[in-house]
Design a protein around this motif. Structure first.
Motif, PDB file in Angstrom:
ATOM      1  N   ASP A  31       7.812 -25.851   8.017  1.00 16.01           N
ATOM      2  CA  ASP A  31       7.662 -25.710   6.584  1.00 16.01           C
ATOM      3  C   ASP A  31       8.997 -25.848   5.762  1.00 16.01           C
ATOM      4  O   ASP A  31       8.894 -26.532   4.856  1.00 16.01           O
ATOM      5  N   LEU A  32       9.911 -25.395   6.351  1.00 12.39           N
ATOM      6  CA  LEU A  32      11.208 -25.781   5.927  1.00 12.39           C
ATOM      7  C   LEU A  32      11.727 -27.307   6.144  1.00 12.39           C
ATOM      8  O   LEU A  32      12.855 -27.783   5.617  1.00 12.39           O
ATOM      9  N   ALA A  33      11.050 -28.045   6.898  1.00 11.32           N
ATOM     10  CA  ALA A  33      11.306 -29.771   7.157  1.00 11.32           C
ATOM     11  C   ALA A  33      12.617 -29.547   7.604  1.00 11.32           C
ATOM     12  O   ALA A  33      13.577 -30.261   7.439  1.00 11.32           O
ATOM     13  N   TYR A  34      12.596 -28.568   8.902  1.00 11.29           N
ATOM     14  CA  TYR A  34      13.988 -28.740   9.638  1.00 11.29           C
ATOM     15  C   TYR A  34      14.126 -30.276  10.436  1.00 11.29           C
ATOM     16  O   TYR A  34      12.924 -30.644  11.070  1.00 11.29           O
ATOM     17  N   THR A  68      -6.736 -19.503   5.698  1.00 12.74           N
ATOM     18  CA  THR A  68      -6.426 -19.702   7.166  1.00 12.74           C
ATOM     19  C   THR A  68      -5.631 -18.693   7.582  1.00 12.74           C
ATOM     20  O   THR A  68      -4.866 -18.284   6.934  1.00 12.74           O
ATOM     21  N   ARG A  69      -5.470 -18.502   9.019  1.00 12.13           N
ATOM     22  CA  ARG A  69      -4.545 -17.548   9.425  1.00 12.13           C
ATOM     23  C   ARG A  69      -2.991 -18.044   9.525  1.00 12.13           C
ATOM     24  O   ARG A  69      -2.217 -17.379   8.985  1.00 12.13           O
ATOM     25  N   SER A  70      -2.743 -19.486   9.762  1.00 17.31           N
ATOM     26  CA  SER A  70      -1.533 -20.117   9.780  1.00 17.31           C
ATOM     27  C   SER A  70      -1.703 -21.147   8.837  1.00 17.31           C
ATOM     28  O   SER A  70      -2.812 -21.659   8.338  1.00 17.31           O
ATOM     29  N   LYS A  71      -0.615 -21.955   8.696  1.00 13.63           N
ATOM     30  CA  LYS A  71      -0.301 -22.991   7.438  1.00 13.63           C
ATOM     31  C   LYS A  71      -1.122 -24.085   7.980  1.00 13.63           C
ATOM     32  O   LYS A  71      -1.598 -24.198   9.083  1.00 13.63           O
ATOM     33  N   LEU A  72      -1.122 -25.040   7.168  1.00 11.54           N
ATOM     34  CA  LEU A  72      -1.846 -26.230   7.238  1.00 11.54           C
ATOM     35  C   LEU A  72      -1.367 -27.234   8.618  1.00 11.54           C
ATOM     36  O   LEU A  72      -2.045 -27.871   9.265  1.00 11.54           O
ATOM     37  N   PHE A  73      -0.008 -27.151   8.626  1.00 13.27           N
ATOM     38  CA  PHE A  73       0.665 -28.068   9.693  1.00 13.27           C
ATOM     39  C   PHE A  73       1.733 -27.446  10.564  1.00 13.27           C
ATOM     40  O   PHE A  73       2.455 -27.970  11.220  1.00 13.27           O
ATOM     41  N   SER A  74       1.626 -25.969  10.470  1.00 17.78           N
ATOM     42  CA  SER A  74       2.743 -25.220  11.048  1.00 17.78           C
ATOM     43  C   SER A  74       1.972 -23.874  11.710  1.00 17.78           C
ATOM     44  O   SER A  74       0.869 -23.479  11.156  1.00 17.78           O
ATOM     45  N   ARG A  75       2.737 -23.542  12.676  1.00 18.51           N
ATOM     46  CA  ARG A  75       1.892 -22.045  13.014  1.00 18.51           C
ATOM     47  C   ARG A  75       2.578 -20.880  12.192  1.00 18.51           C
ATOM     48  O   ARG A  75       2.116 -19.836  12.445  1.00 18.51           O
ATOM     49  N   ALA A  76       3.367 -20.991  11.120  1.00 19.01           N
ATOM     50  CA  ALA A  76       3.754 -19.938  10.550  1.00 19.01           C
ATOM     51  C   ALA A  76       2.799 -19.288   9.777  1.00 19.01           C
ATOM     52  O   ALA A  76       1.398 -19.849   9.423  1.00 19.01           O
ATOM     53  N   SER A  77       2.667 -17.818   9.374  1.00 16.81           N
ATOM     54  CA  SER A  77       1.543 -17.217   9.075  1.00 16.81           C
ATOM     55  C   SER A  77       1.442 -17.782   7.511  1.00 16.81           C
ATOM     56  O   SER A  77       2.141 -17.972   6.701  1.00 16.81           O
ATOM     57  N   ASN A  78       0.040 -17.684   7.309  1.00 17.31           N
ATOM     58  CA  ASN A  78      -0.395 -17.993   5.873  1.00 17.31           C
ATOM     59  C   ASN A  78      -0.914 -16.712   5.277  1.00 17.31           C
ATOM     60  O   ASN A  78      -1.380 -16.774   4.066  1.00 17.31           O
ATOM     61  N   LEU A  85       8.951 -10.307  -0.460  1.00 15.59           N
ATOM     62  CA  LEU A  85      10.301 -11.010   0.089  1.00 15.59           C
ATOM     63  C   LEU A  85      10.233 -12.453   0.036  1.00 15.59           C
ATOM     64  O   LEU A  85       8.851 -12.907   0.399  1.00 15.59           O
ATOM     65  N   PRO A  86      11.192 -13.225  -0.555  1.00 16.09           N
ATOM     66  CA  PRO A  86      11.083 -14.515  -0.394  1.00 16.09           C
ATOM     67  C   PRO A  86      11.428 -15.146   0.989  1.00 16.09           C
ATOM     68  O   PRO A  86      12.070 -14.401   1.531  1.00 16.09           O
ATOM     69  N   ASN A  87      10.859 -16.393   1.139  1.00 16.84           N
ATOM     70  CA  ASN A  87      11.219 -16.978   2.435  1.00 16.84           C
ATOM     71  C   ASN A  87      11.122 -16.342   3.885  1.00 16.84           C
ATOM     72  O   ASN A  87      11.896 -16.342   4.703  1.00 16.84           O
ATOM     73  N   GLN A  88       9.797 -15.494   3.814  1.00 18.12           N
ATOM     74  CA  GLN A  88       9.443 -14.758   4.949  1.00 18.12           C
ATOM     75  C   GLN A  88       8.490 -15.376   5.783  1.00 18.12           C
ATOM     76  O   GLN A  88       8.582 -15.250   7.074  1.00 18.12           O
ATOM     77  N   SER A  89       7.717 -16.049   5.180  1.00 18.97           N
ATOM     78  CA  SER A  89       6.588 -16.837   6.221  1.00 18.97           C
ATOM     79  C   SER A  89       6.786 -18.162   5.991  1.00 18.97           C
ATOM     80  O   SER A  89       5.841 -19.165   5.715  1.00 18.97           O
ATOM     81  N   ALA A  90       8.188 -18.827   6.091  1.00 18.52           N
ATOM     82  CA  ALA A  90       8.415 -20.174   6.104  1.00 18.52           C
ATOM     83  C   ALA A  90       8.847 -20.519   7.495  1.00 18.52           C
ATOM     84  O   ALA A  90      10.055 -19.874   7.588  1.00 18.52           O
ATOM     85  N   GLY A  91       8.321 -21.285   8.317  1.00 13.03           N
ATOM     86  CA  GLY A  91       8.880 -21.734   9.645  1.00 13.03           C
ATOM     87  C   GLY A  91       9.610 -22.903   9.604  1.00 13.03           C
ATOM     88  O   GLY A  91       9.847 -23.463   8.342  1.00 13.03           O
ATOM     89  N   PHE A 124       9.878 -20.372  -0.184  1.00 12.87           N
ATOM     90  CA  PHE A 124       9.350 -21.313   0.602  1.00 12.87           C
ATOM     91  C   PHE A 124       8.105 -20.784   1.114  1.00 12.87           C
ATOM     92  O   PHE A 124       7.368 -21.315   1.844  1.00 12.87           O
ATOM     93  N   ASN A 125       8.036 -19.540   0.830  1.00 15.78           N
ATOM     94  CA  ASN A 125       6.895 -18.746   1.328  1.00 15.78           C
ATOM     95  C   ASN A 125       5.470 -19.670   1.297  1.00 15.78           C
ATOM     96  O   ASN A 125       4.525 -19.812   2.362  1.00 15.78           O
ATOM     97  N   ARG A 126       5.210 -20.287   0.151  1.00 14.09           N
ATOM     98  CA  ARG A 126       4.108 -21.007   0.040  1.00 14.09           C
ATOM     99  C   ARG A 126       3.946 -22.507   0.481  1.00 14.09           C
ATOM    100  O   ARG A 126       2.944 -22.875   0.619  1.00 14.09           O
ATOM    101  N   ALA A 127       5.215 -22.923   0.817  1.00 14.11           N
ATOM    102  CA  ALA A 127       5.267 -24.181   1.558  1.00 14.11           C
ATOM    103  C   ALA A 127       4.287 -24.333   2.863  1.00 14.11           C
ATOM    104  O   ALA A 127       4.469 -23.558   3.522  1.00 14.11           O
ATOM    105  N   GLY A 128       3.400 -25.370   2.647  1.00 16.04           N
ATOM    106  CA  GLY A 128       2.572 -25.621   3.817  1.00 16.04           C
ATOM    107  C   GLY A 128       1.318 -24.760   3.846  1.00 16.04           C
ATOM    108  O   GLY A 128       0.443 -25.093   4.782  1.00 16.04           O
ATOM    109  N   THR A 129       0.995 -23.860   2.747  1.00 17.28           N
ATOM    110  CA  THR A 129      -0.414 -23.291   2.607  1.00 17.28           C
ATOM    111  C   THR A 129      -1.290 -24.464   2.187  1.00 17.28           C
ATOM    112  O   THR A 129      -1.105 -25.558   1.760  1.00 17.28           O
TER     113      THR A 129
END
Lengths: 477, 493
Positions: free
Chosen positions: B47-50, B22-32, B38-44, B150-155
């Motif tokens: 995804d980081l559970a702020y 998919t274009r974005s992640k399963l539960f967020s608008r961050a790019s999939n 580079l690490p931690n570039q596509s985790a919003g 965490f790039n993969r988080a939420g894929t």
């Protein structure tokens, strides 16, 4: 200027240029500086920034760019994320946390011109009914500094009651707006679940949490509600407008009233509630006696569900990505244990442990599944109730504010929520209005409406306050 | 294994994780889409559970999950709901994973495996569900710390769980391979095993042959390539067989395959079933799924590989294994069919696609998702080889040229002077020259030395700079050999 001007009055003064936003903000900043050492209702205030925003508001006012809240300082409960500001939920685990974004309701308020005044004190992670579990120390009730303001939105209620902020936001999971409103003699409104976005409000119990306001009048609550409400695509539990298009209630209303609810209350309180009923009767509304759900069962359901959800919601506070982390530690396990042992207070730990237990699957149905059944029963009962009546009138709290450090065991404290909790279980709109005083301490009454009838509840509250003056009584500091 | 324990058979089930593209992640608008390493570039923030953030379902992930369910003809849930699976791990930001436990989006079904010996095997799918991927813990970057990406988080992940219906490592590999082919076919996933876009765990046990016991004792992890899956299972089955034949029992545990040692290693015991404290996620109210939504997805499905395979066998007379190989990739199958439509030569088309084209494809930088030879070009090439304009060797050369450019075949044949020379006089001349140049070898050639025969053919082809019609060359050489024989026998006489 009078210390207790309502939002409506302040808007008038600003629009007629009888006062500037800068003067207004200076006025409240001055009062905070003068009185809040005693009340402890604020946990962070940045005067320079407030005044900078006030200056901009004055420019808008001069140009006639007046929005609903232009120039009005508004306090935010520390549970809401405000971009670039500390957002700690009054917990040590988030003591150093700076929110990187605005909660949706914070954004809505600032887009309407409201000025962020500061963060108000609260029970840690909104768990408590006395505001004594805050990592920043207890809040004191402006009516009697030896008493609690209620909780968890104790800081917000006390700030408004003490005239330190004209309006404050709150959150209500089991009564956290309405109970402190009752204790502090202010108006506390908890809207229908889903009408105010939860995005950016740090979660306690997701299925029960609802943002709302503490104000001096019901009219102010209505103004704030208009500004804050609306569907938010970032909150999947947010409701879209089509869900609540229904006809407004027609005068006179049928109001449900349960005599049995009052049975174990002190006669002083019963008198206040009956006076409120009389007022509404004088306004032409009709009362019918109704049966309500067994409160202790509802309370049981509430505590199981809220603790269970909290145990999961607060798992993210693990010291890995933000917030405080215990150091030094040898293993990941130790990092979790130390970080969470040091970061959370006793009440939070108690609820997280209980919640974890409630979710454990002890062969077959666990506590949470049973509690959900109870919750559905409460829900069904209220649905039926609202087929007969438009509004339900109920006490807000079983007593006025109690003394700080007064010994209560946890379950005693939990029982204090018995009038407010069913509303959250059903996601209903409810407002707590000052309806009397007992030995110089205010007490509130609740008006509860069917889902999505927030405007009807507010309208009735406004007309109630047009006939009463309890909300115009203020403590002396 | 068989030598150790001929009376046991393997019980293997797979859990395959498919990252949905998919274009974005399963539960967020961050790019999939991973555009950087580079690490931690596509985790919003979500995804980081702020604190305060909330999940909102990506509808296209739901659509892809239903697409898979429709493809394997499984029942689709009428309500899409999510639960929280609670556990602590540093790369799990929320302290819970949003997953589907009691109500998977796709219910039980059957996946038909095609085995190399031509048999088909029904593998039961117990469920297929949607869940979010976690981040990555990297333990070998720093000597004294674990670092987190965490790039993969939420894929979005589709987890496909089979019943333990597989009996050999070979069947397990076939199942993983064909599931992979299907998700690529359906355009759900890149299928890149090297990037972790598909991952595989296996549940494995041995049981007495013929027994109906389906319980598995060992969960085997890190089987993320066909090779690891095969080697890991082989090792594990041998390990279990040895234990059992020595009268020991096999512990219930999670093991990991270590490719370096070729062994499986214990990760953790499974004394009791793990306590994940599942409960419905209150942030995600159940979403009703309408019949229209499902049938719209159903009707948008392409023809599936199994059906295409059977059709190729029936309609074009292909051997089943040829049809199977053609239908492993949708682009391949579609090229085949389009080519056949234009040149009516199914066997040649299959040969070219599975032979030369696949060979070229393998040398291309990845991902070689699409062949860049059109059906029109391939069909014309086949026609030109068939009508003798060019030799098949020239055809191979031409195919490489066509891969890189998009030229007109006849034009290339002309400008590159590729046409086959079928002028028999010219061929005769070349053959004669070659024979004259190698007269001393003739006796050995006539004795039937195969290599020498090929040498002569090759020499003639060389003389023609590869353009002589090989068929004519052979004819010509054989004629001359016959003549030489006659000549020599008359000389002897």
């Amino acid at each position: 200027m009078d210390s207790f001007q309502s939002l409506t009055q302040l808007r008038n003064l600003l629009e007629r240029k009888q006062i500037s936003a800068t003067e207004l903000c200076e006025f409240y900043l001055d009062r905070i500086a003068r009185y809040d050492q005693r009340v402890n209702s604020f946990v962070s205030v940045e005067p320079d920034e407030v005044l900078a925003h006030a200056k901009m508001a004055d420019q808008d006012l001069r140009k006639g760019n007046c929005k609903e809240l232009t120039g009005i300082p508004i306090a935010q409960k520390d549970v809401f994320c405000v971009r670039g500001k500390p957002t700690s939920c009054c917990s040590n685990i988030l003591r150093s946390f700076i929110a990187p974004y605005d909660a949706t309701i914070v954004k809505n308020i600032s887009q309407a011109g409201g000025i962020y005044l500061g963060k108000t004190n609260m029970d840690e992670f909104a768990m408590g009914t006395s505001n004594q579990t805050s990592a920043w120390g207890p809040v004191r009730n402006p009516w009697d500094l030896d008493r609690v303001p209620g909780g968890s939105s104790g800081g917000s209620a006390a700030a408004v009651a003490a005239g330190l902020s004209p309006v404050a936001t709150g959150s209500d999971t089991g009564g956290s707006i309405r109970q402190p409103a009752s204790f502090c003699g202010v108006t506390g409104f908890k809207p229908t679940y889903g009408r105010l976005s939860r995005y950016g409000m740090v979660a306690f119990a997701s299925s029960l949490d609802q943002a709302g306001t503490l104000t001096l009048t019901a009219q102010d609550a209505a103004t704030m509600f208009d500004v804050m409400q609306g569907y938010d695509p970032q909150d999947a539990t947010s409701v879209s407008a089509s869900n609540f298009e229904r006809n407004r209630m027609q005068h006179p209303l049928t109001i449900g009233y349960s005599g049995s609810l009052l049975q174990d209350l002190d006669s002083d309180i019963v008198r206040c509630i009956e006076a409120a009923r009389d007022t509404l009767e004088q306004l032409g509304h009709n009362f019918v006696d109704v049966e309500v759900f067994d409160q202790d069962l509802a309370l049981t359901s509430y505590y199981i569900i809220s603790c269970a959800e909290a145990s999961s919601n607060l798992a993210r506070f693990d010291g890995v990505r933000y917030g405080s982390r215990a150091n030094p530690v040898a293993t990941i396990q130790e990092m979790y244990e130390e970080t969470r042992s040091q970061g959370f207070g006793d009440e939070v730990k108690r609820r997280l442990l209980a919640g974890t237990y409630f979710l454990s699957n002890n062969s077959g149905e666990n506590y949470v599944q049973k509690a959900q059944k109870l919750r559905r029963m409460v829900h069904d009962l209220y649905e039926k109730l609202f087929e007969q009546v438009d509004i339900v009138l109920a006490p807000a709290t079983p007593s006025p504010a109690f003394r700080l450090n007064e010994q209560h065991d946890s379950t005693d404290m939990y029982r204090h929520d018995r009038f407010t909790v069913p509303v959250n279980l059903c996601g209903l709109p409810a407002i707590s209005l000052p309806c009397g005083q007992i030995n110089g301490l205010p007490i509130g009454v609740q008006l509860i409406g069917p889902k999505y009838c927030d405007e009807d509840v507010l309208n009735l509250a406004v007309s109630f306050q047009s006939e009463t003056s309890w909300h115009l009584d203020h403590p002396e500091l | 294994m068989k030598e150790v324990a001929p009376n046991w058979e393997a019980v293997i089930g797979l859990e395959v994780h498919v990252q949905l593209n998919t274009r974005s992640k399963l539960f967020s608008r961050a790019s999939n889409k991973r555009t950087t390493t580079l690490p931690n570039q596509s985790a919003g923030l979500v995804d980081l559970a702020y604190p305060g953030t909330l999940p909102v379902l990506n509808r296209s992930a739901l659509e892809l999950a239903i697409r898979f369910g429709a493809a394997i003809n499984s029942p689709i849930a009428r309500v899409c709901s999510f639960e929280r699976k609670n556990y602590f791990y540093p790369d799990l930001p929320k302290g819970y994973q949003i997953s589907q436990n009691s109500q998977p989006i796709v219910g039980a079904g059957v996946f038909h495996l095609w085995l190399e010996d031509g048999r088909s095997k029904a593998v039961r799918i117990s469920q297929v569900h949607l869940e979010e991927d976690a981040g990555k813990s990297i333990h070998d970057r720093l000597s004294n710390a674990t670092v987190l990406d965490f790039n993969r988080a939420g894929t979005p992940l589709l987890e496909i769980v089979t019943e333990p219906d597989l009996r050999t490592p070979t069947e397990a590999v076939a199942c993983f391979r064909q599931l992979r082919a299907l998700v690529i076919w359906l355009d759900l996933c890149s299928g890149r095993l090297d990037e972790g876009a598909m991952r595989c765990d296996a549940n494995v046990s041995l049981r007495t042959r013929g027994s109906k016991d389906y319980s598995t004792s060992v969960e085997l992890k890190n089987l993320n390539s066909y090779k690891f899956l095969e080697k890991g299972l082989q090792y594990e089955l041998e390990r279990q067989a040895t234990l059992l034949s020595n009268g020991n029992t096999v512990e219930r545990e999670t093991r990991s395959y270590n490719p370096a040692s070729g062994r499986t290693e214990s990760m953790r015991r499974k004394e009791k079933s793990e306590e994940y404290r599942f409960f419905p996620d209150p942030d995600l109210p159940p979403i009703p799924i309408s019949e229209e939504f499902i049938s719209r997805i159903r009707s948008s499905l392409p023809e599936l590989p199994a059906s295409m395979r059977d059709r190729f066998v029936e309609k074009y007379g292909l051997a089943p294994d040829i049809a199977y190989r053609l239908t492993l990739e949708r682009s391949r199958a579609e090229l085949f069919e389009a080519t056949v439509k234009l040149c009516a030569a199914p066997h040649e088309a299959a040969n070219w696609i599975l032979g030369e084209l696949t060979a070229i494809q393998k040398t291309q930088p990845s991902p070689p998702r699409k062949t860049s030879v059109s059906a029109k070009q391939l069909a014309l090439l086949i026609t030109r080889v068939k009508d003798g304009t060019i030799s098949s060797n020239t055809g191979k050369e031409l195919l490489r040229t066509l891969w890189e450019t998009n030229l007109d075949i006849d034009e290339v044949i002309k400008t590159e002077d590729m046409s086959q020379i079928s002028d028999s006089d010219q061929v005769e001349l070349w053959t004669k020259t070659v024979i004259d140049e190698n007269l001393e070898l003739i006796p050995r050639l006539l004795k039937g030395e195969e290599k020498l025969y090929e040498f002569f053919i090759g020499s003639v082809m060389k003389k023609s700079r590869g353009k002589a019609n090989p068929h004519l060359v052979r004819q010509s050489l054989e004629r001359r050999m016959l003549k030489q024989c006659k000549d020599r026998s008359t000389e002897d006489d």
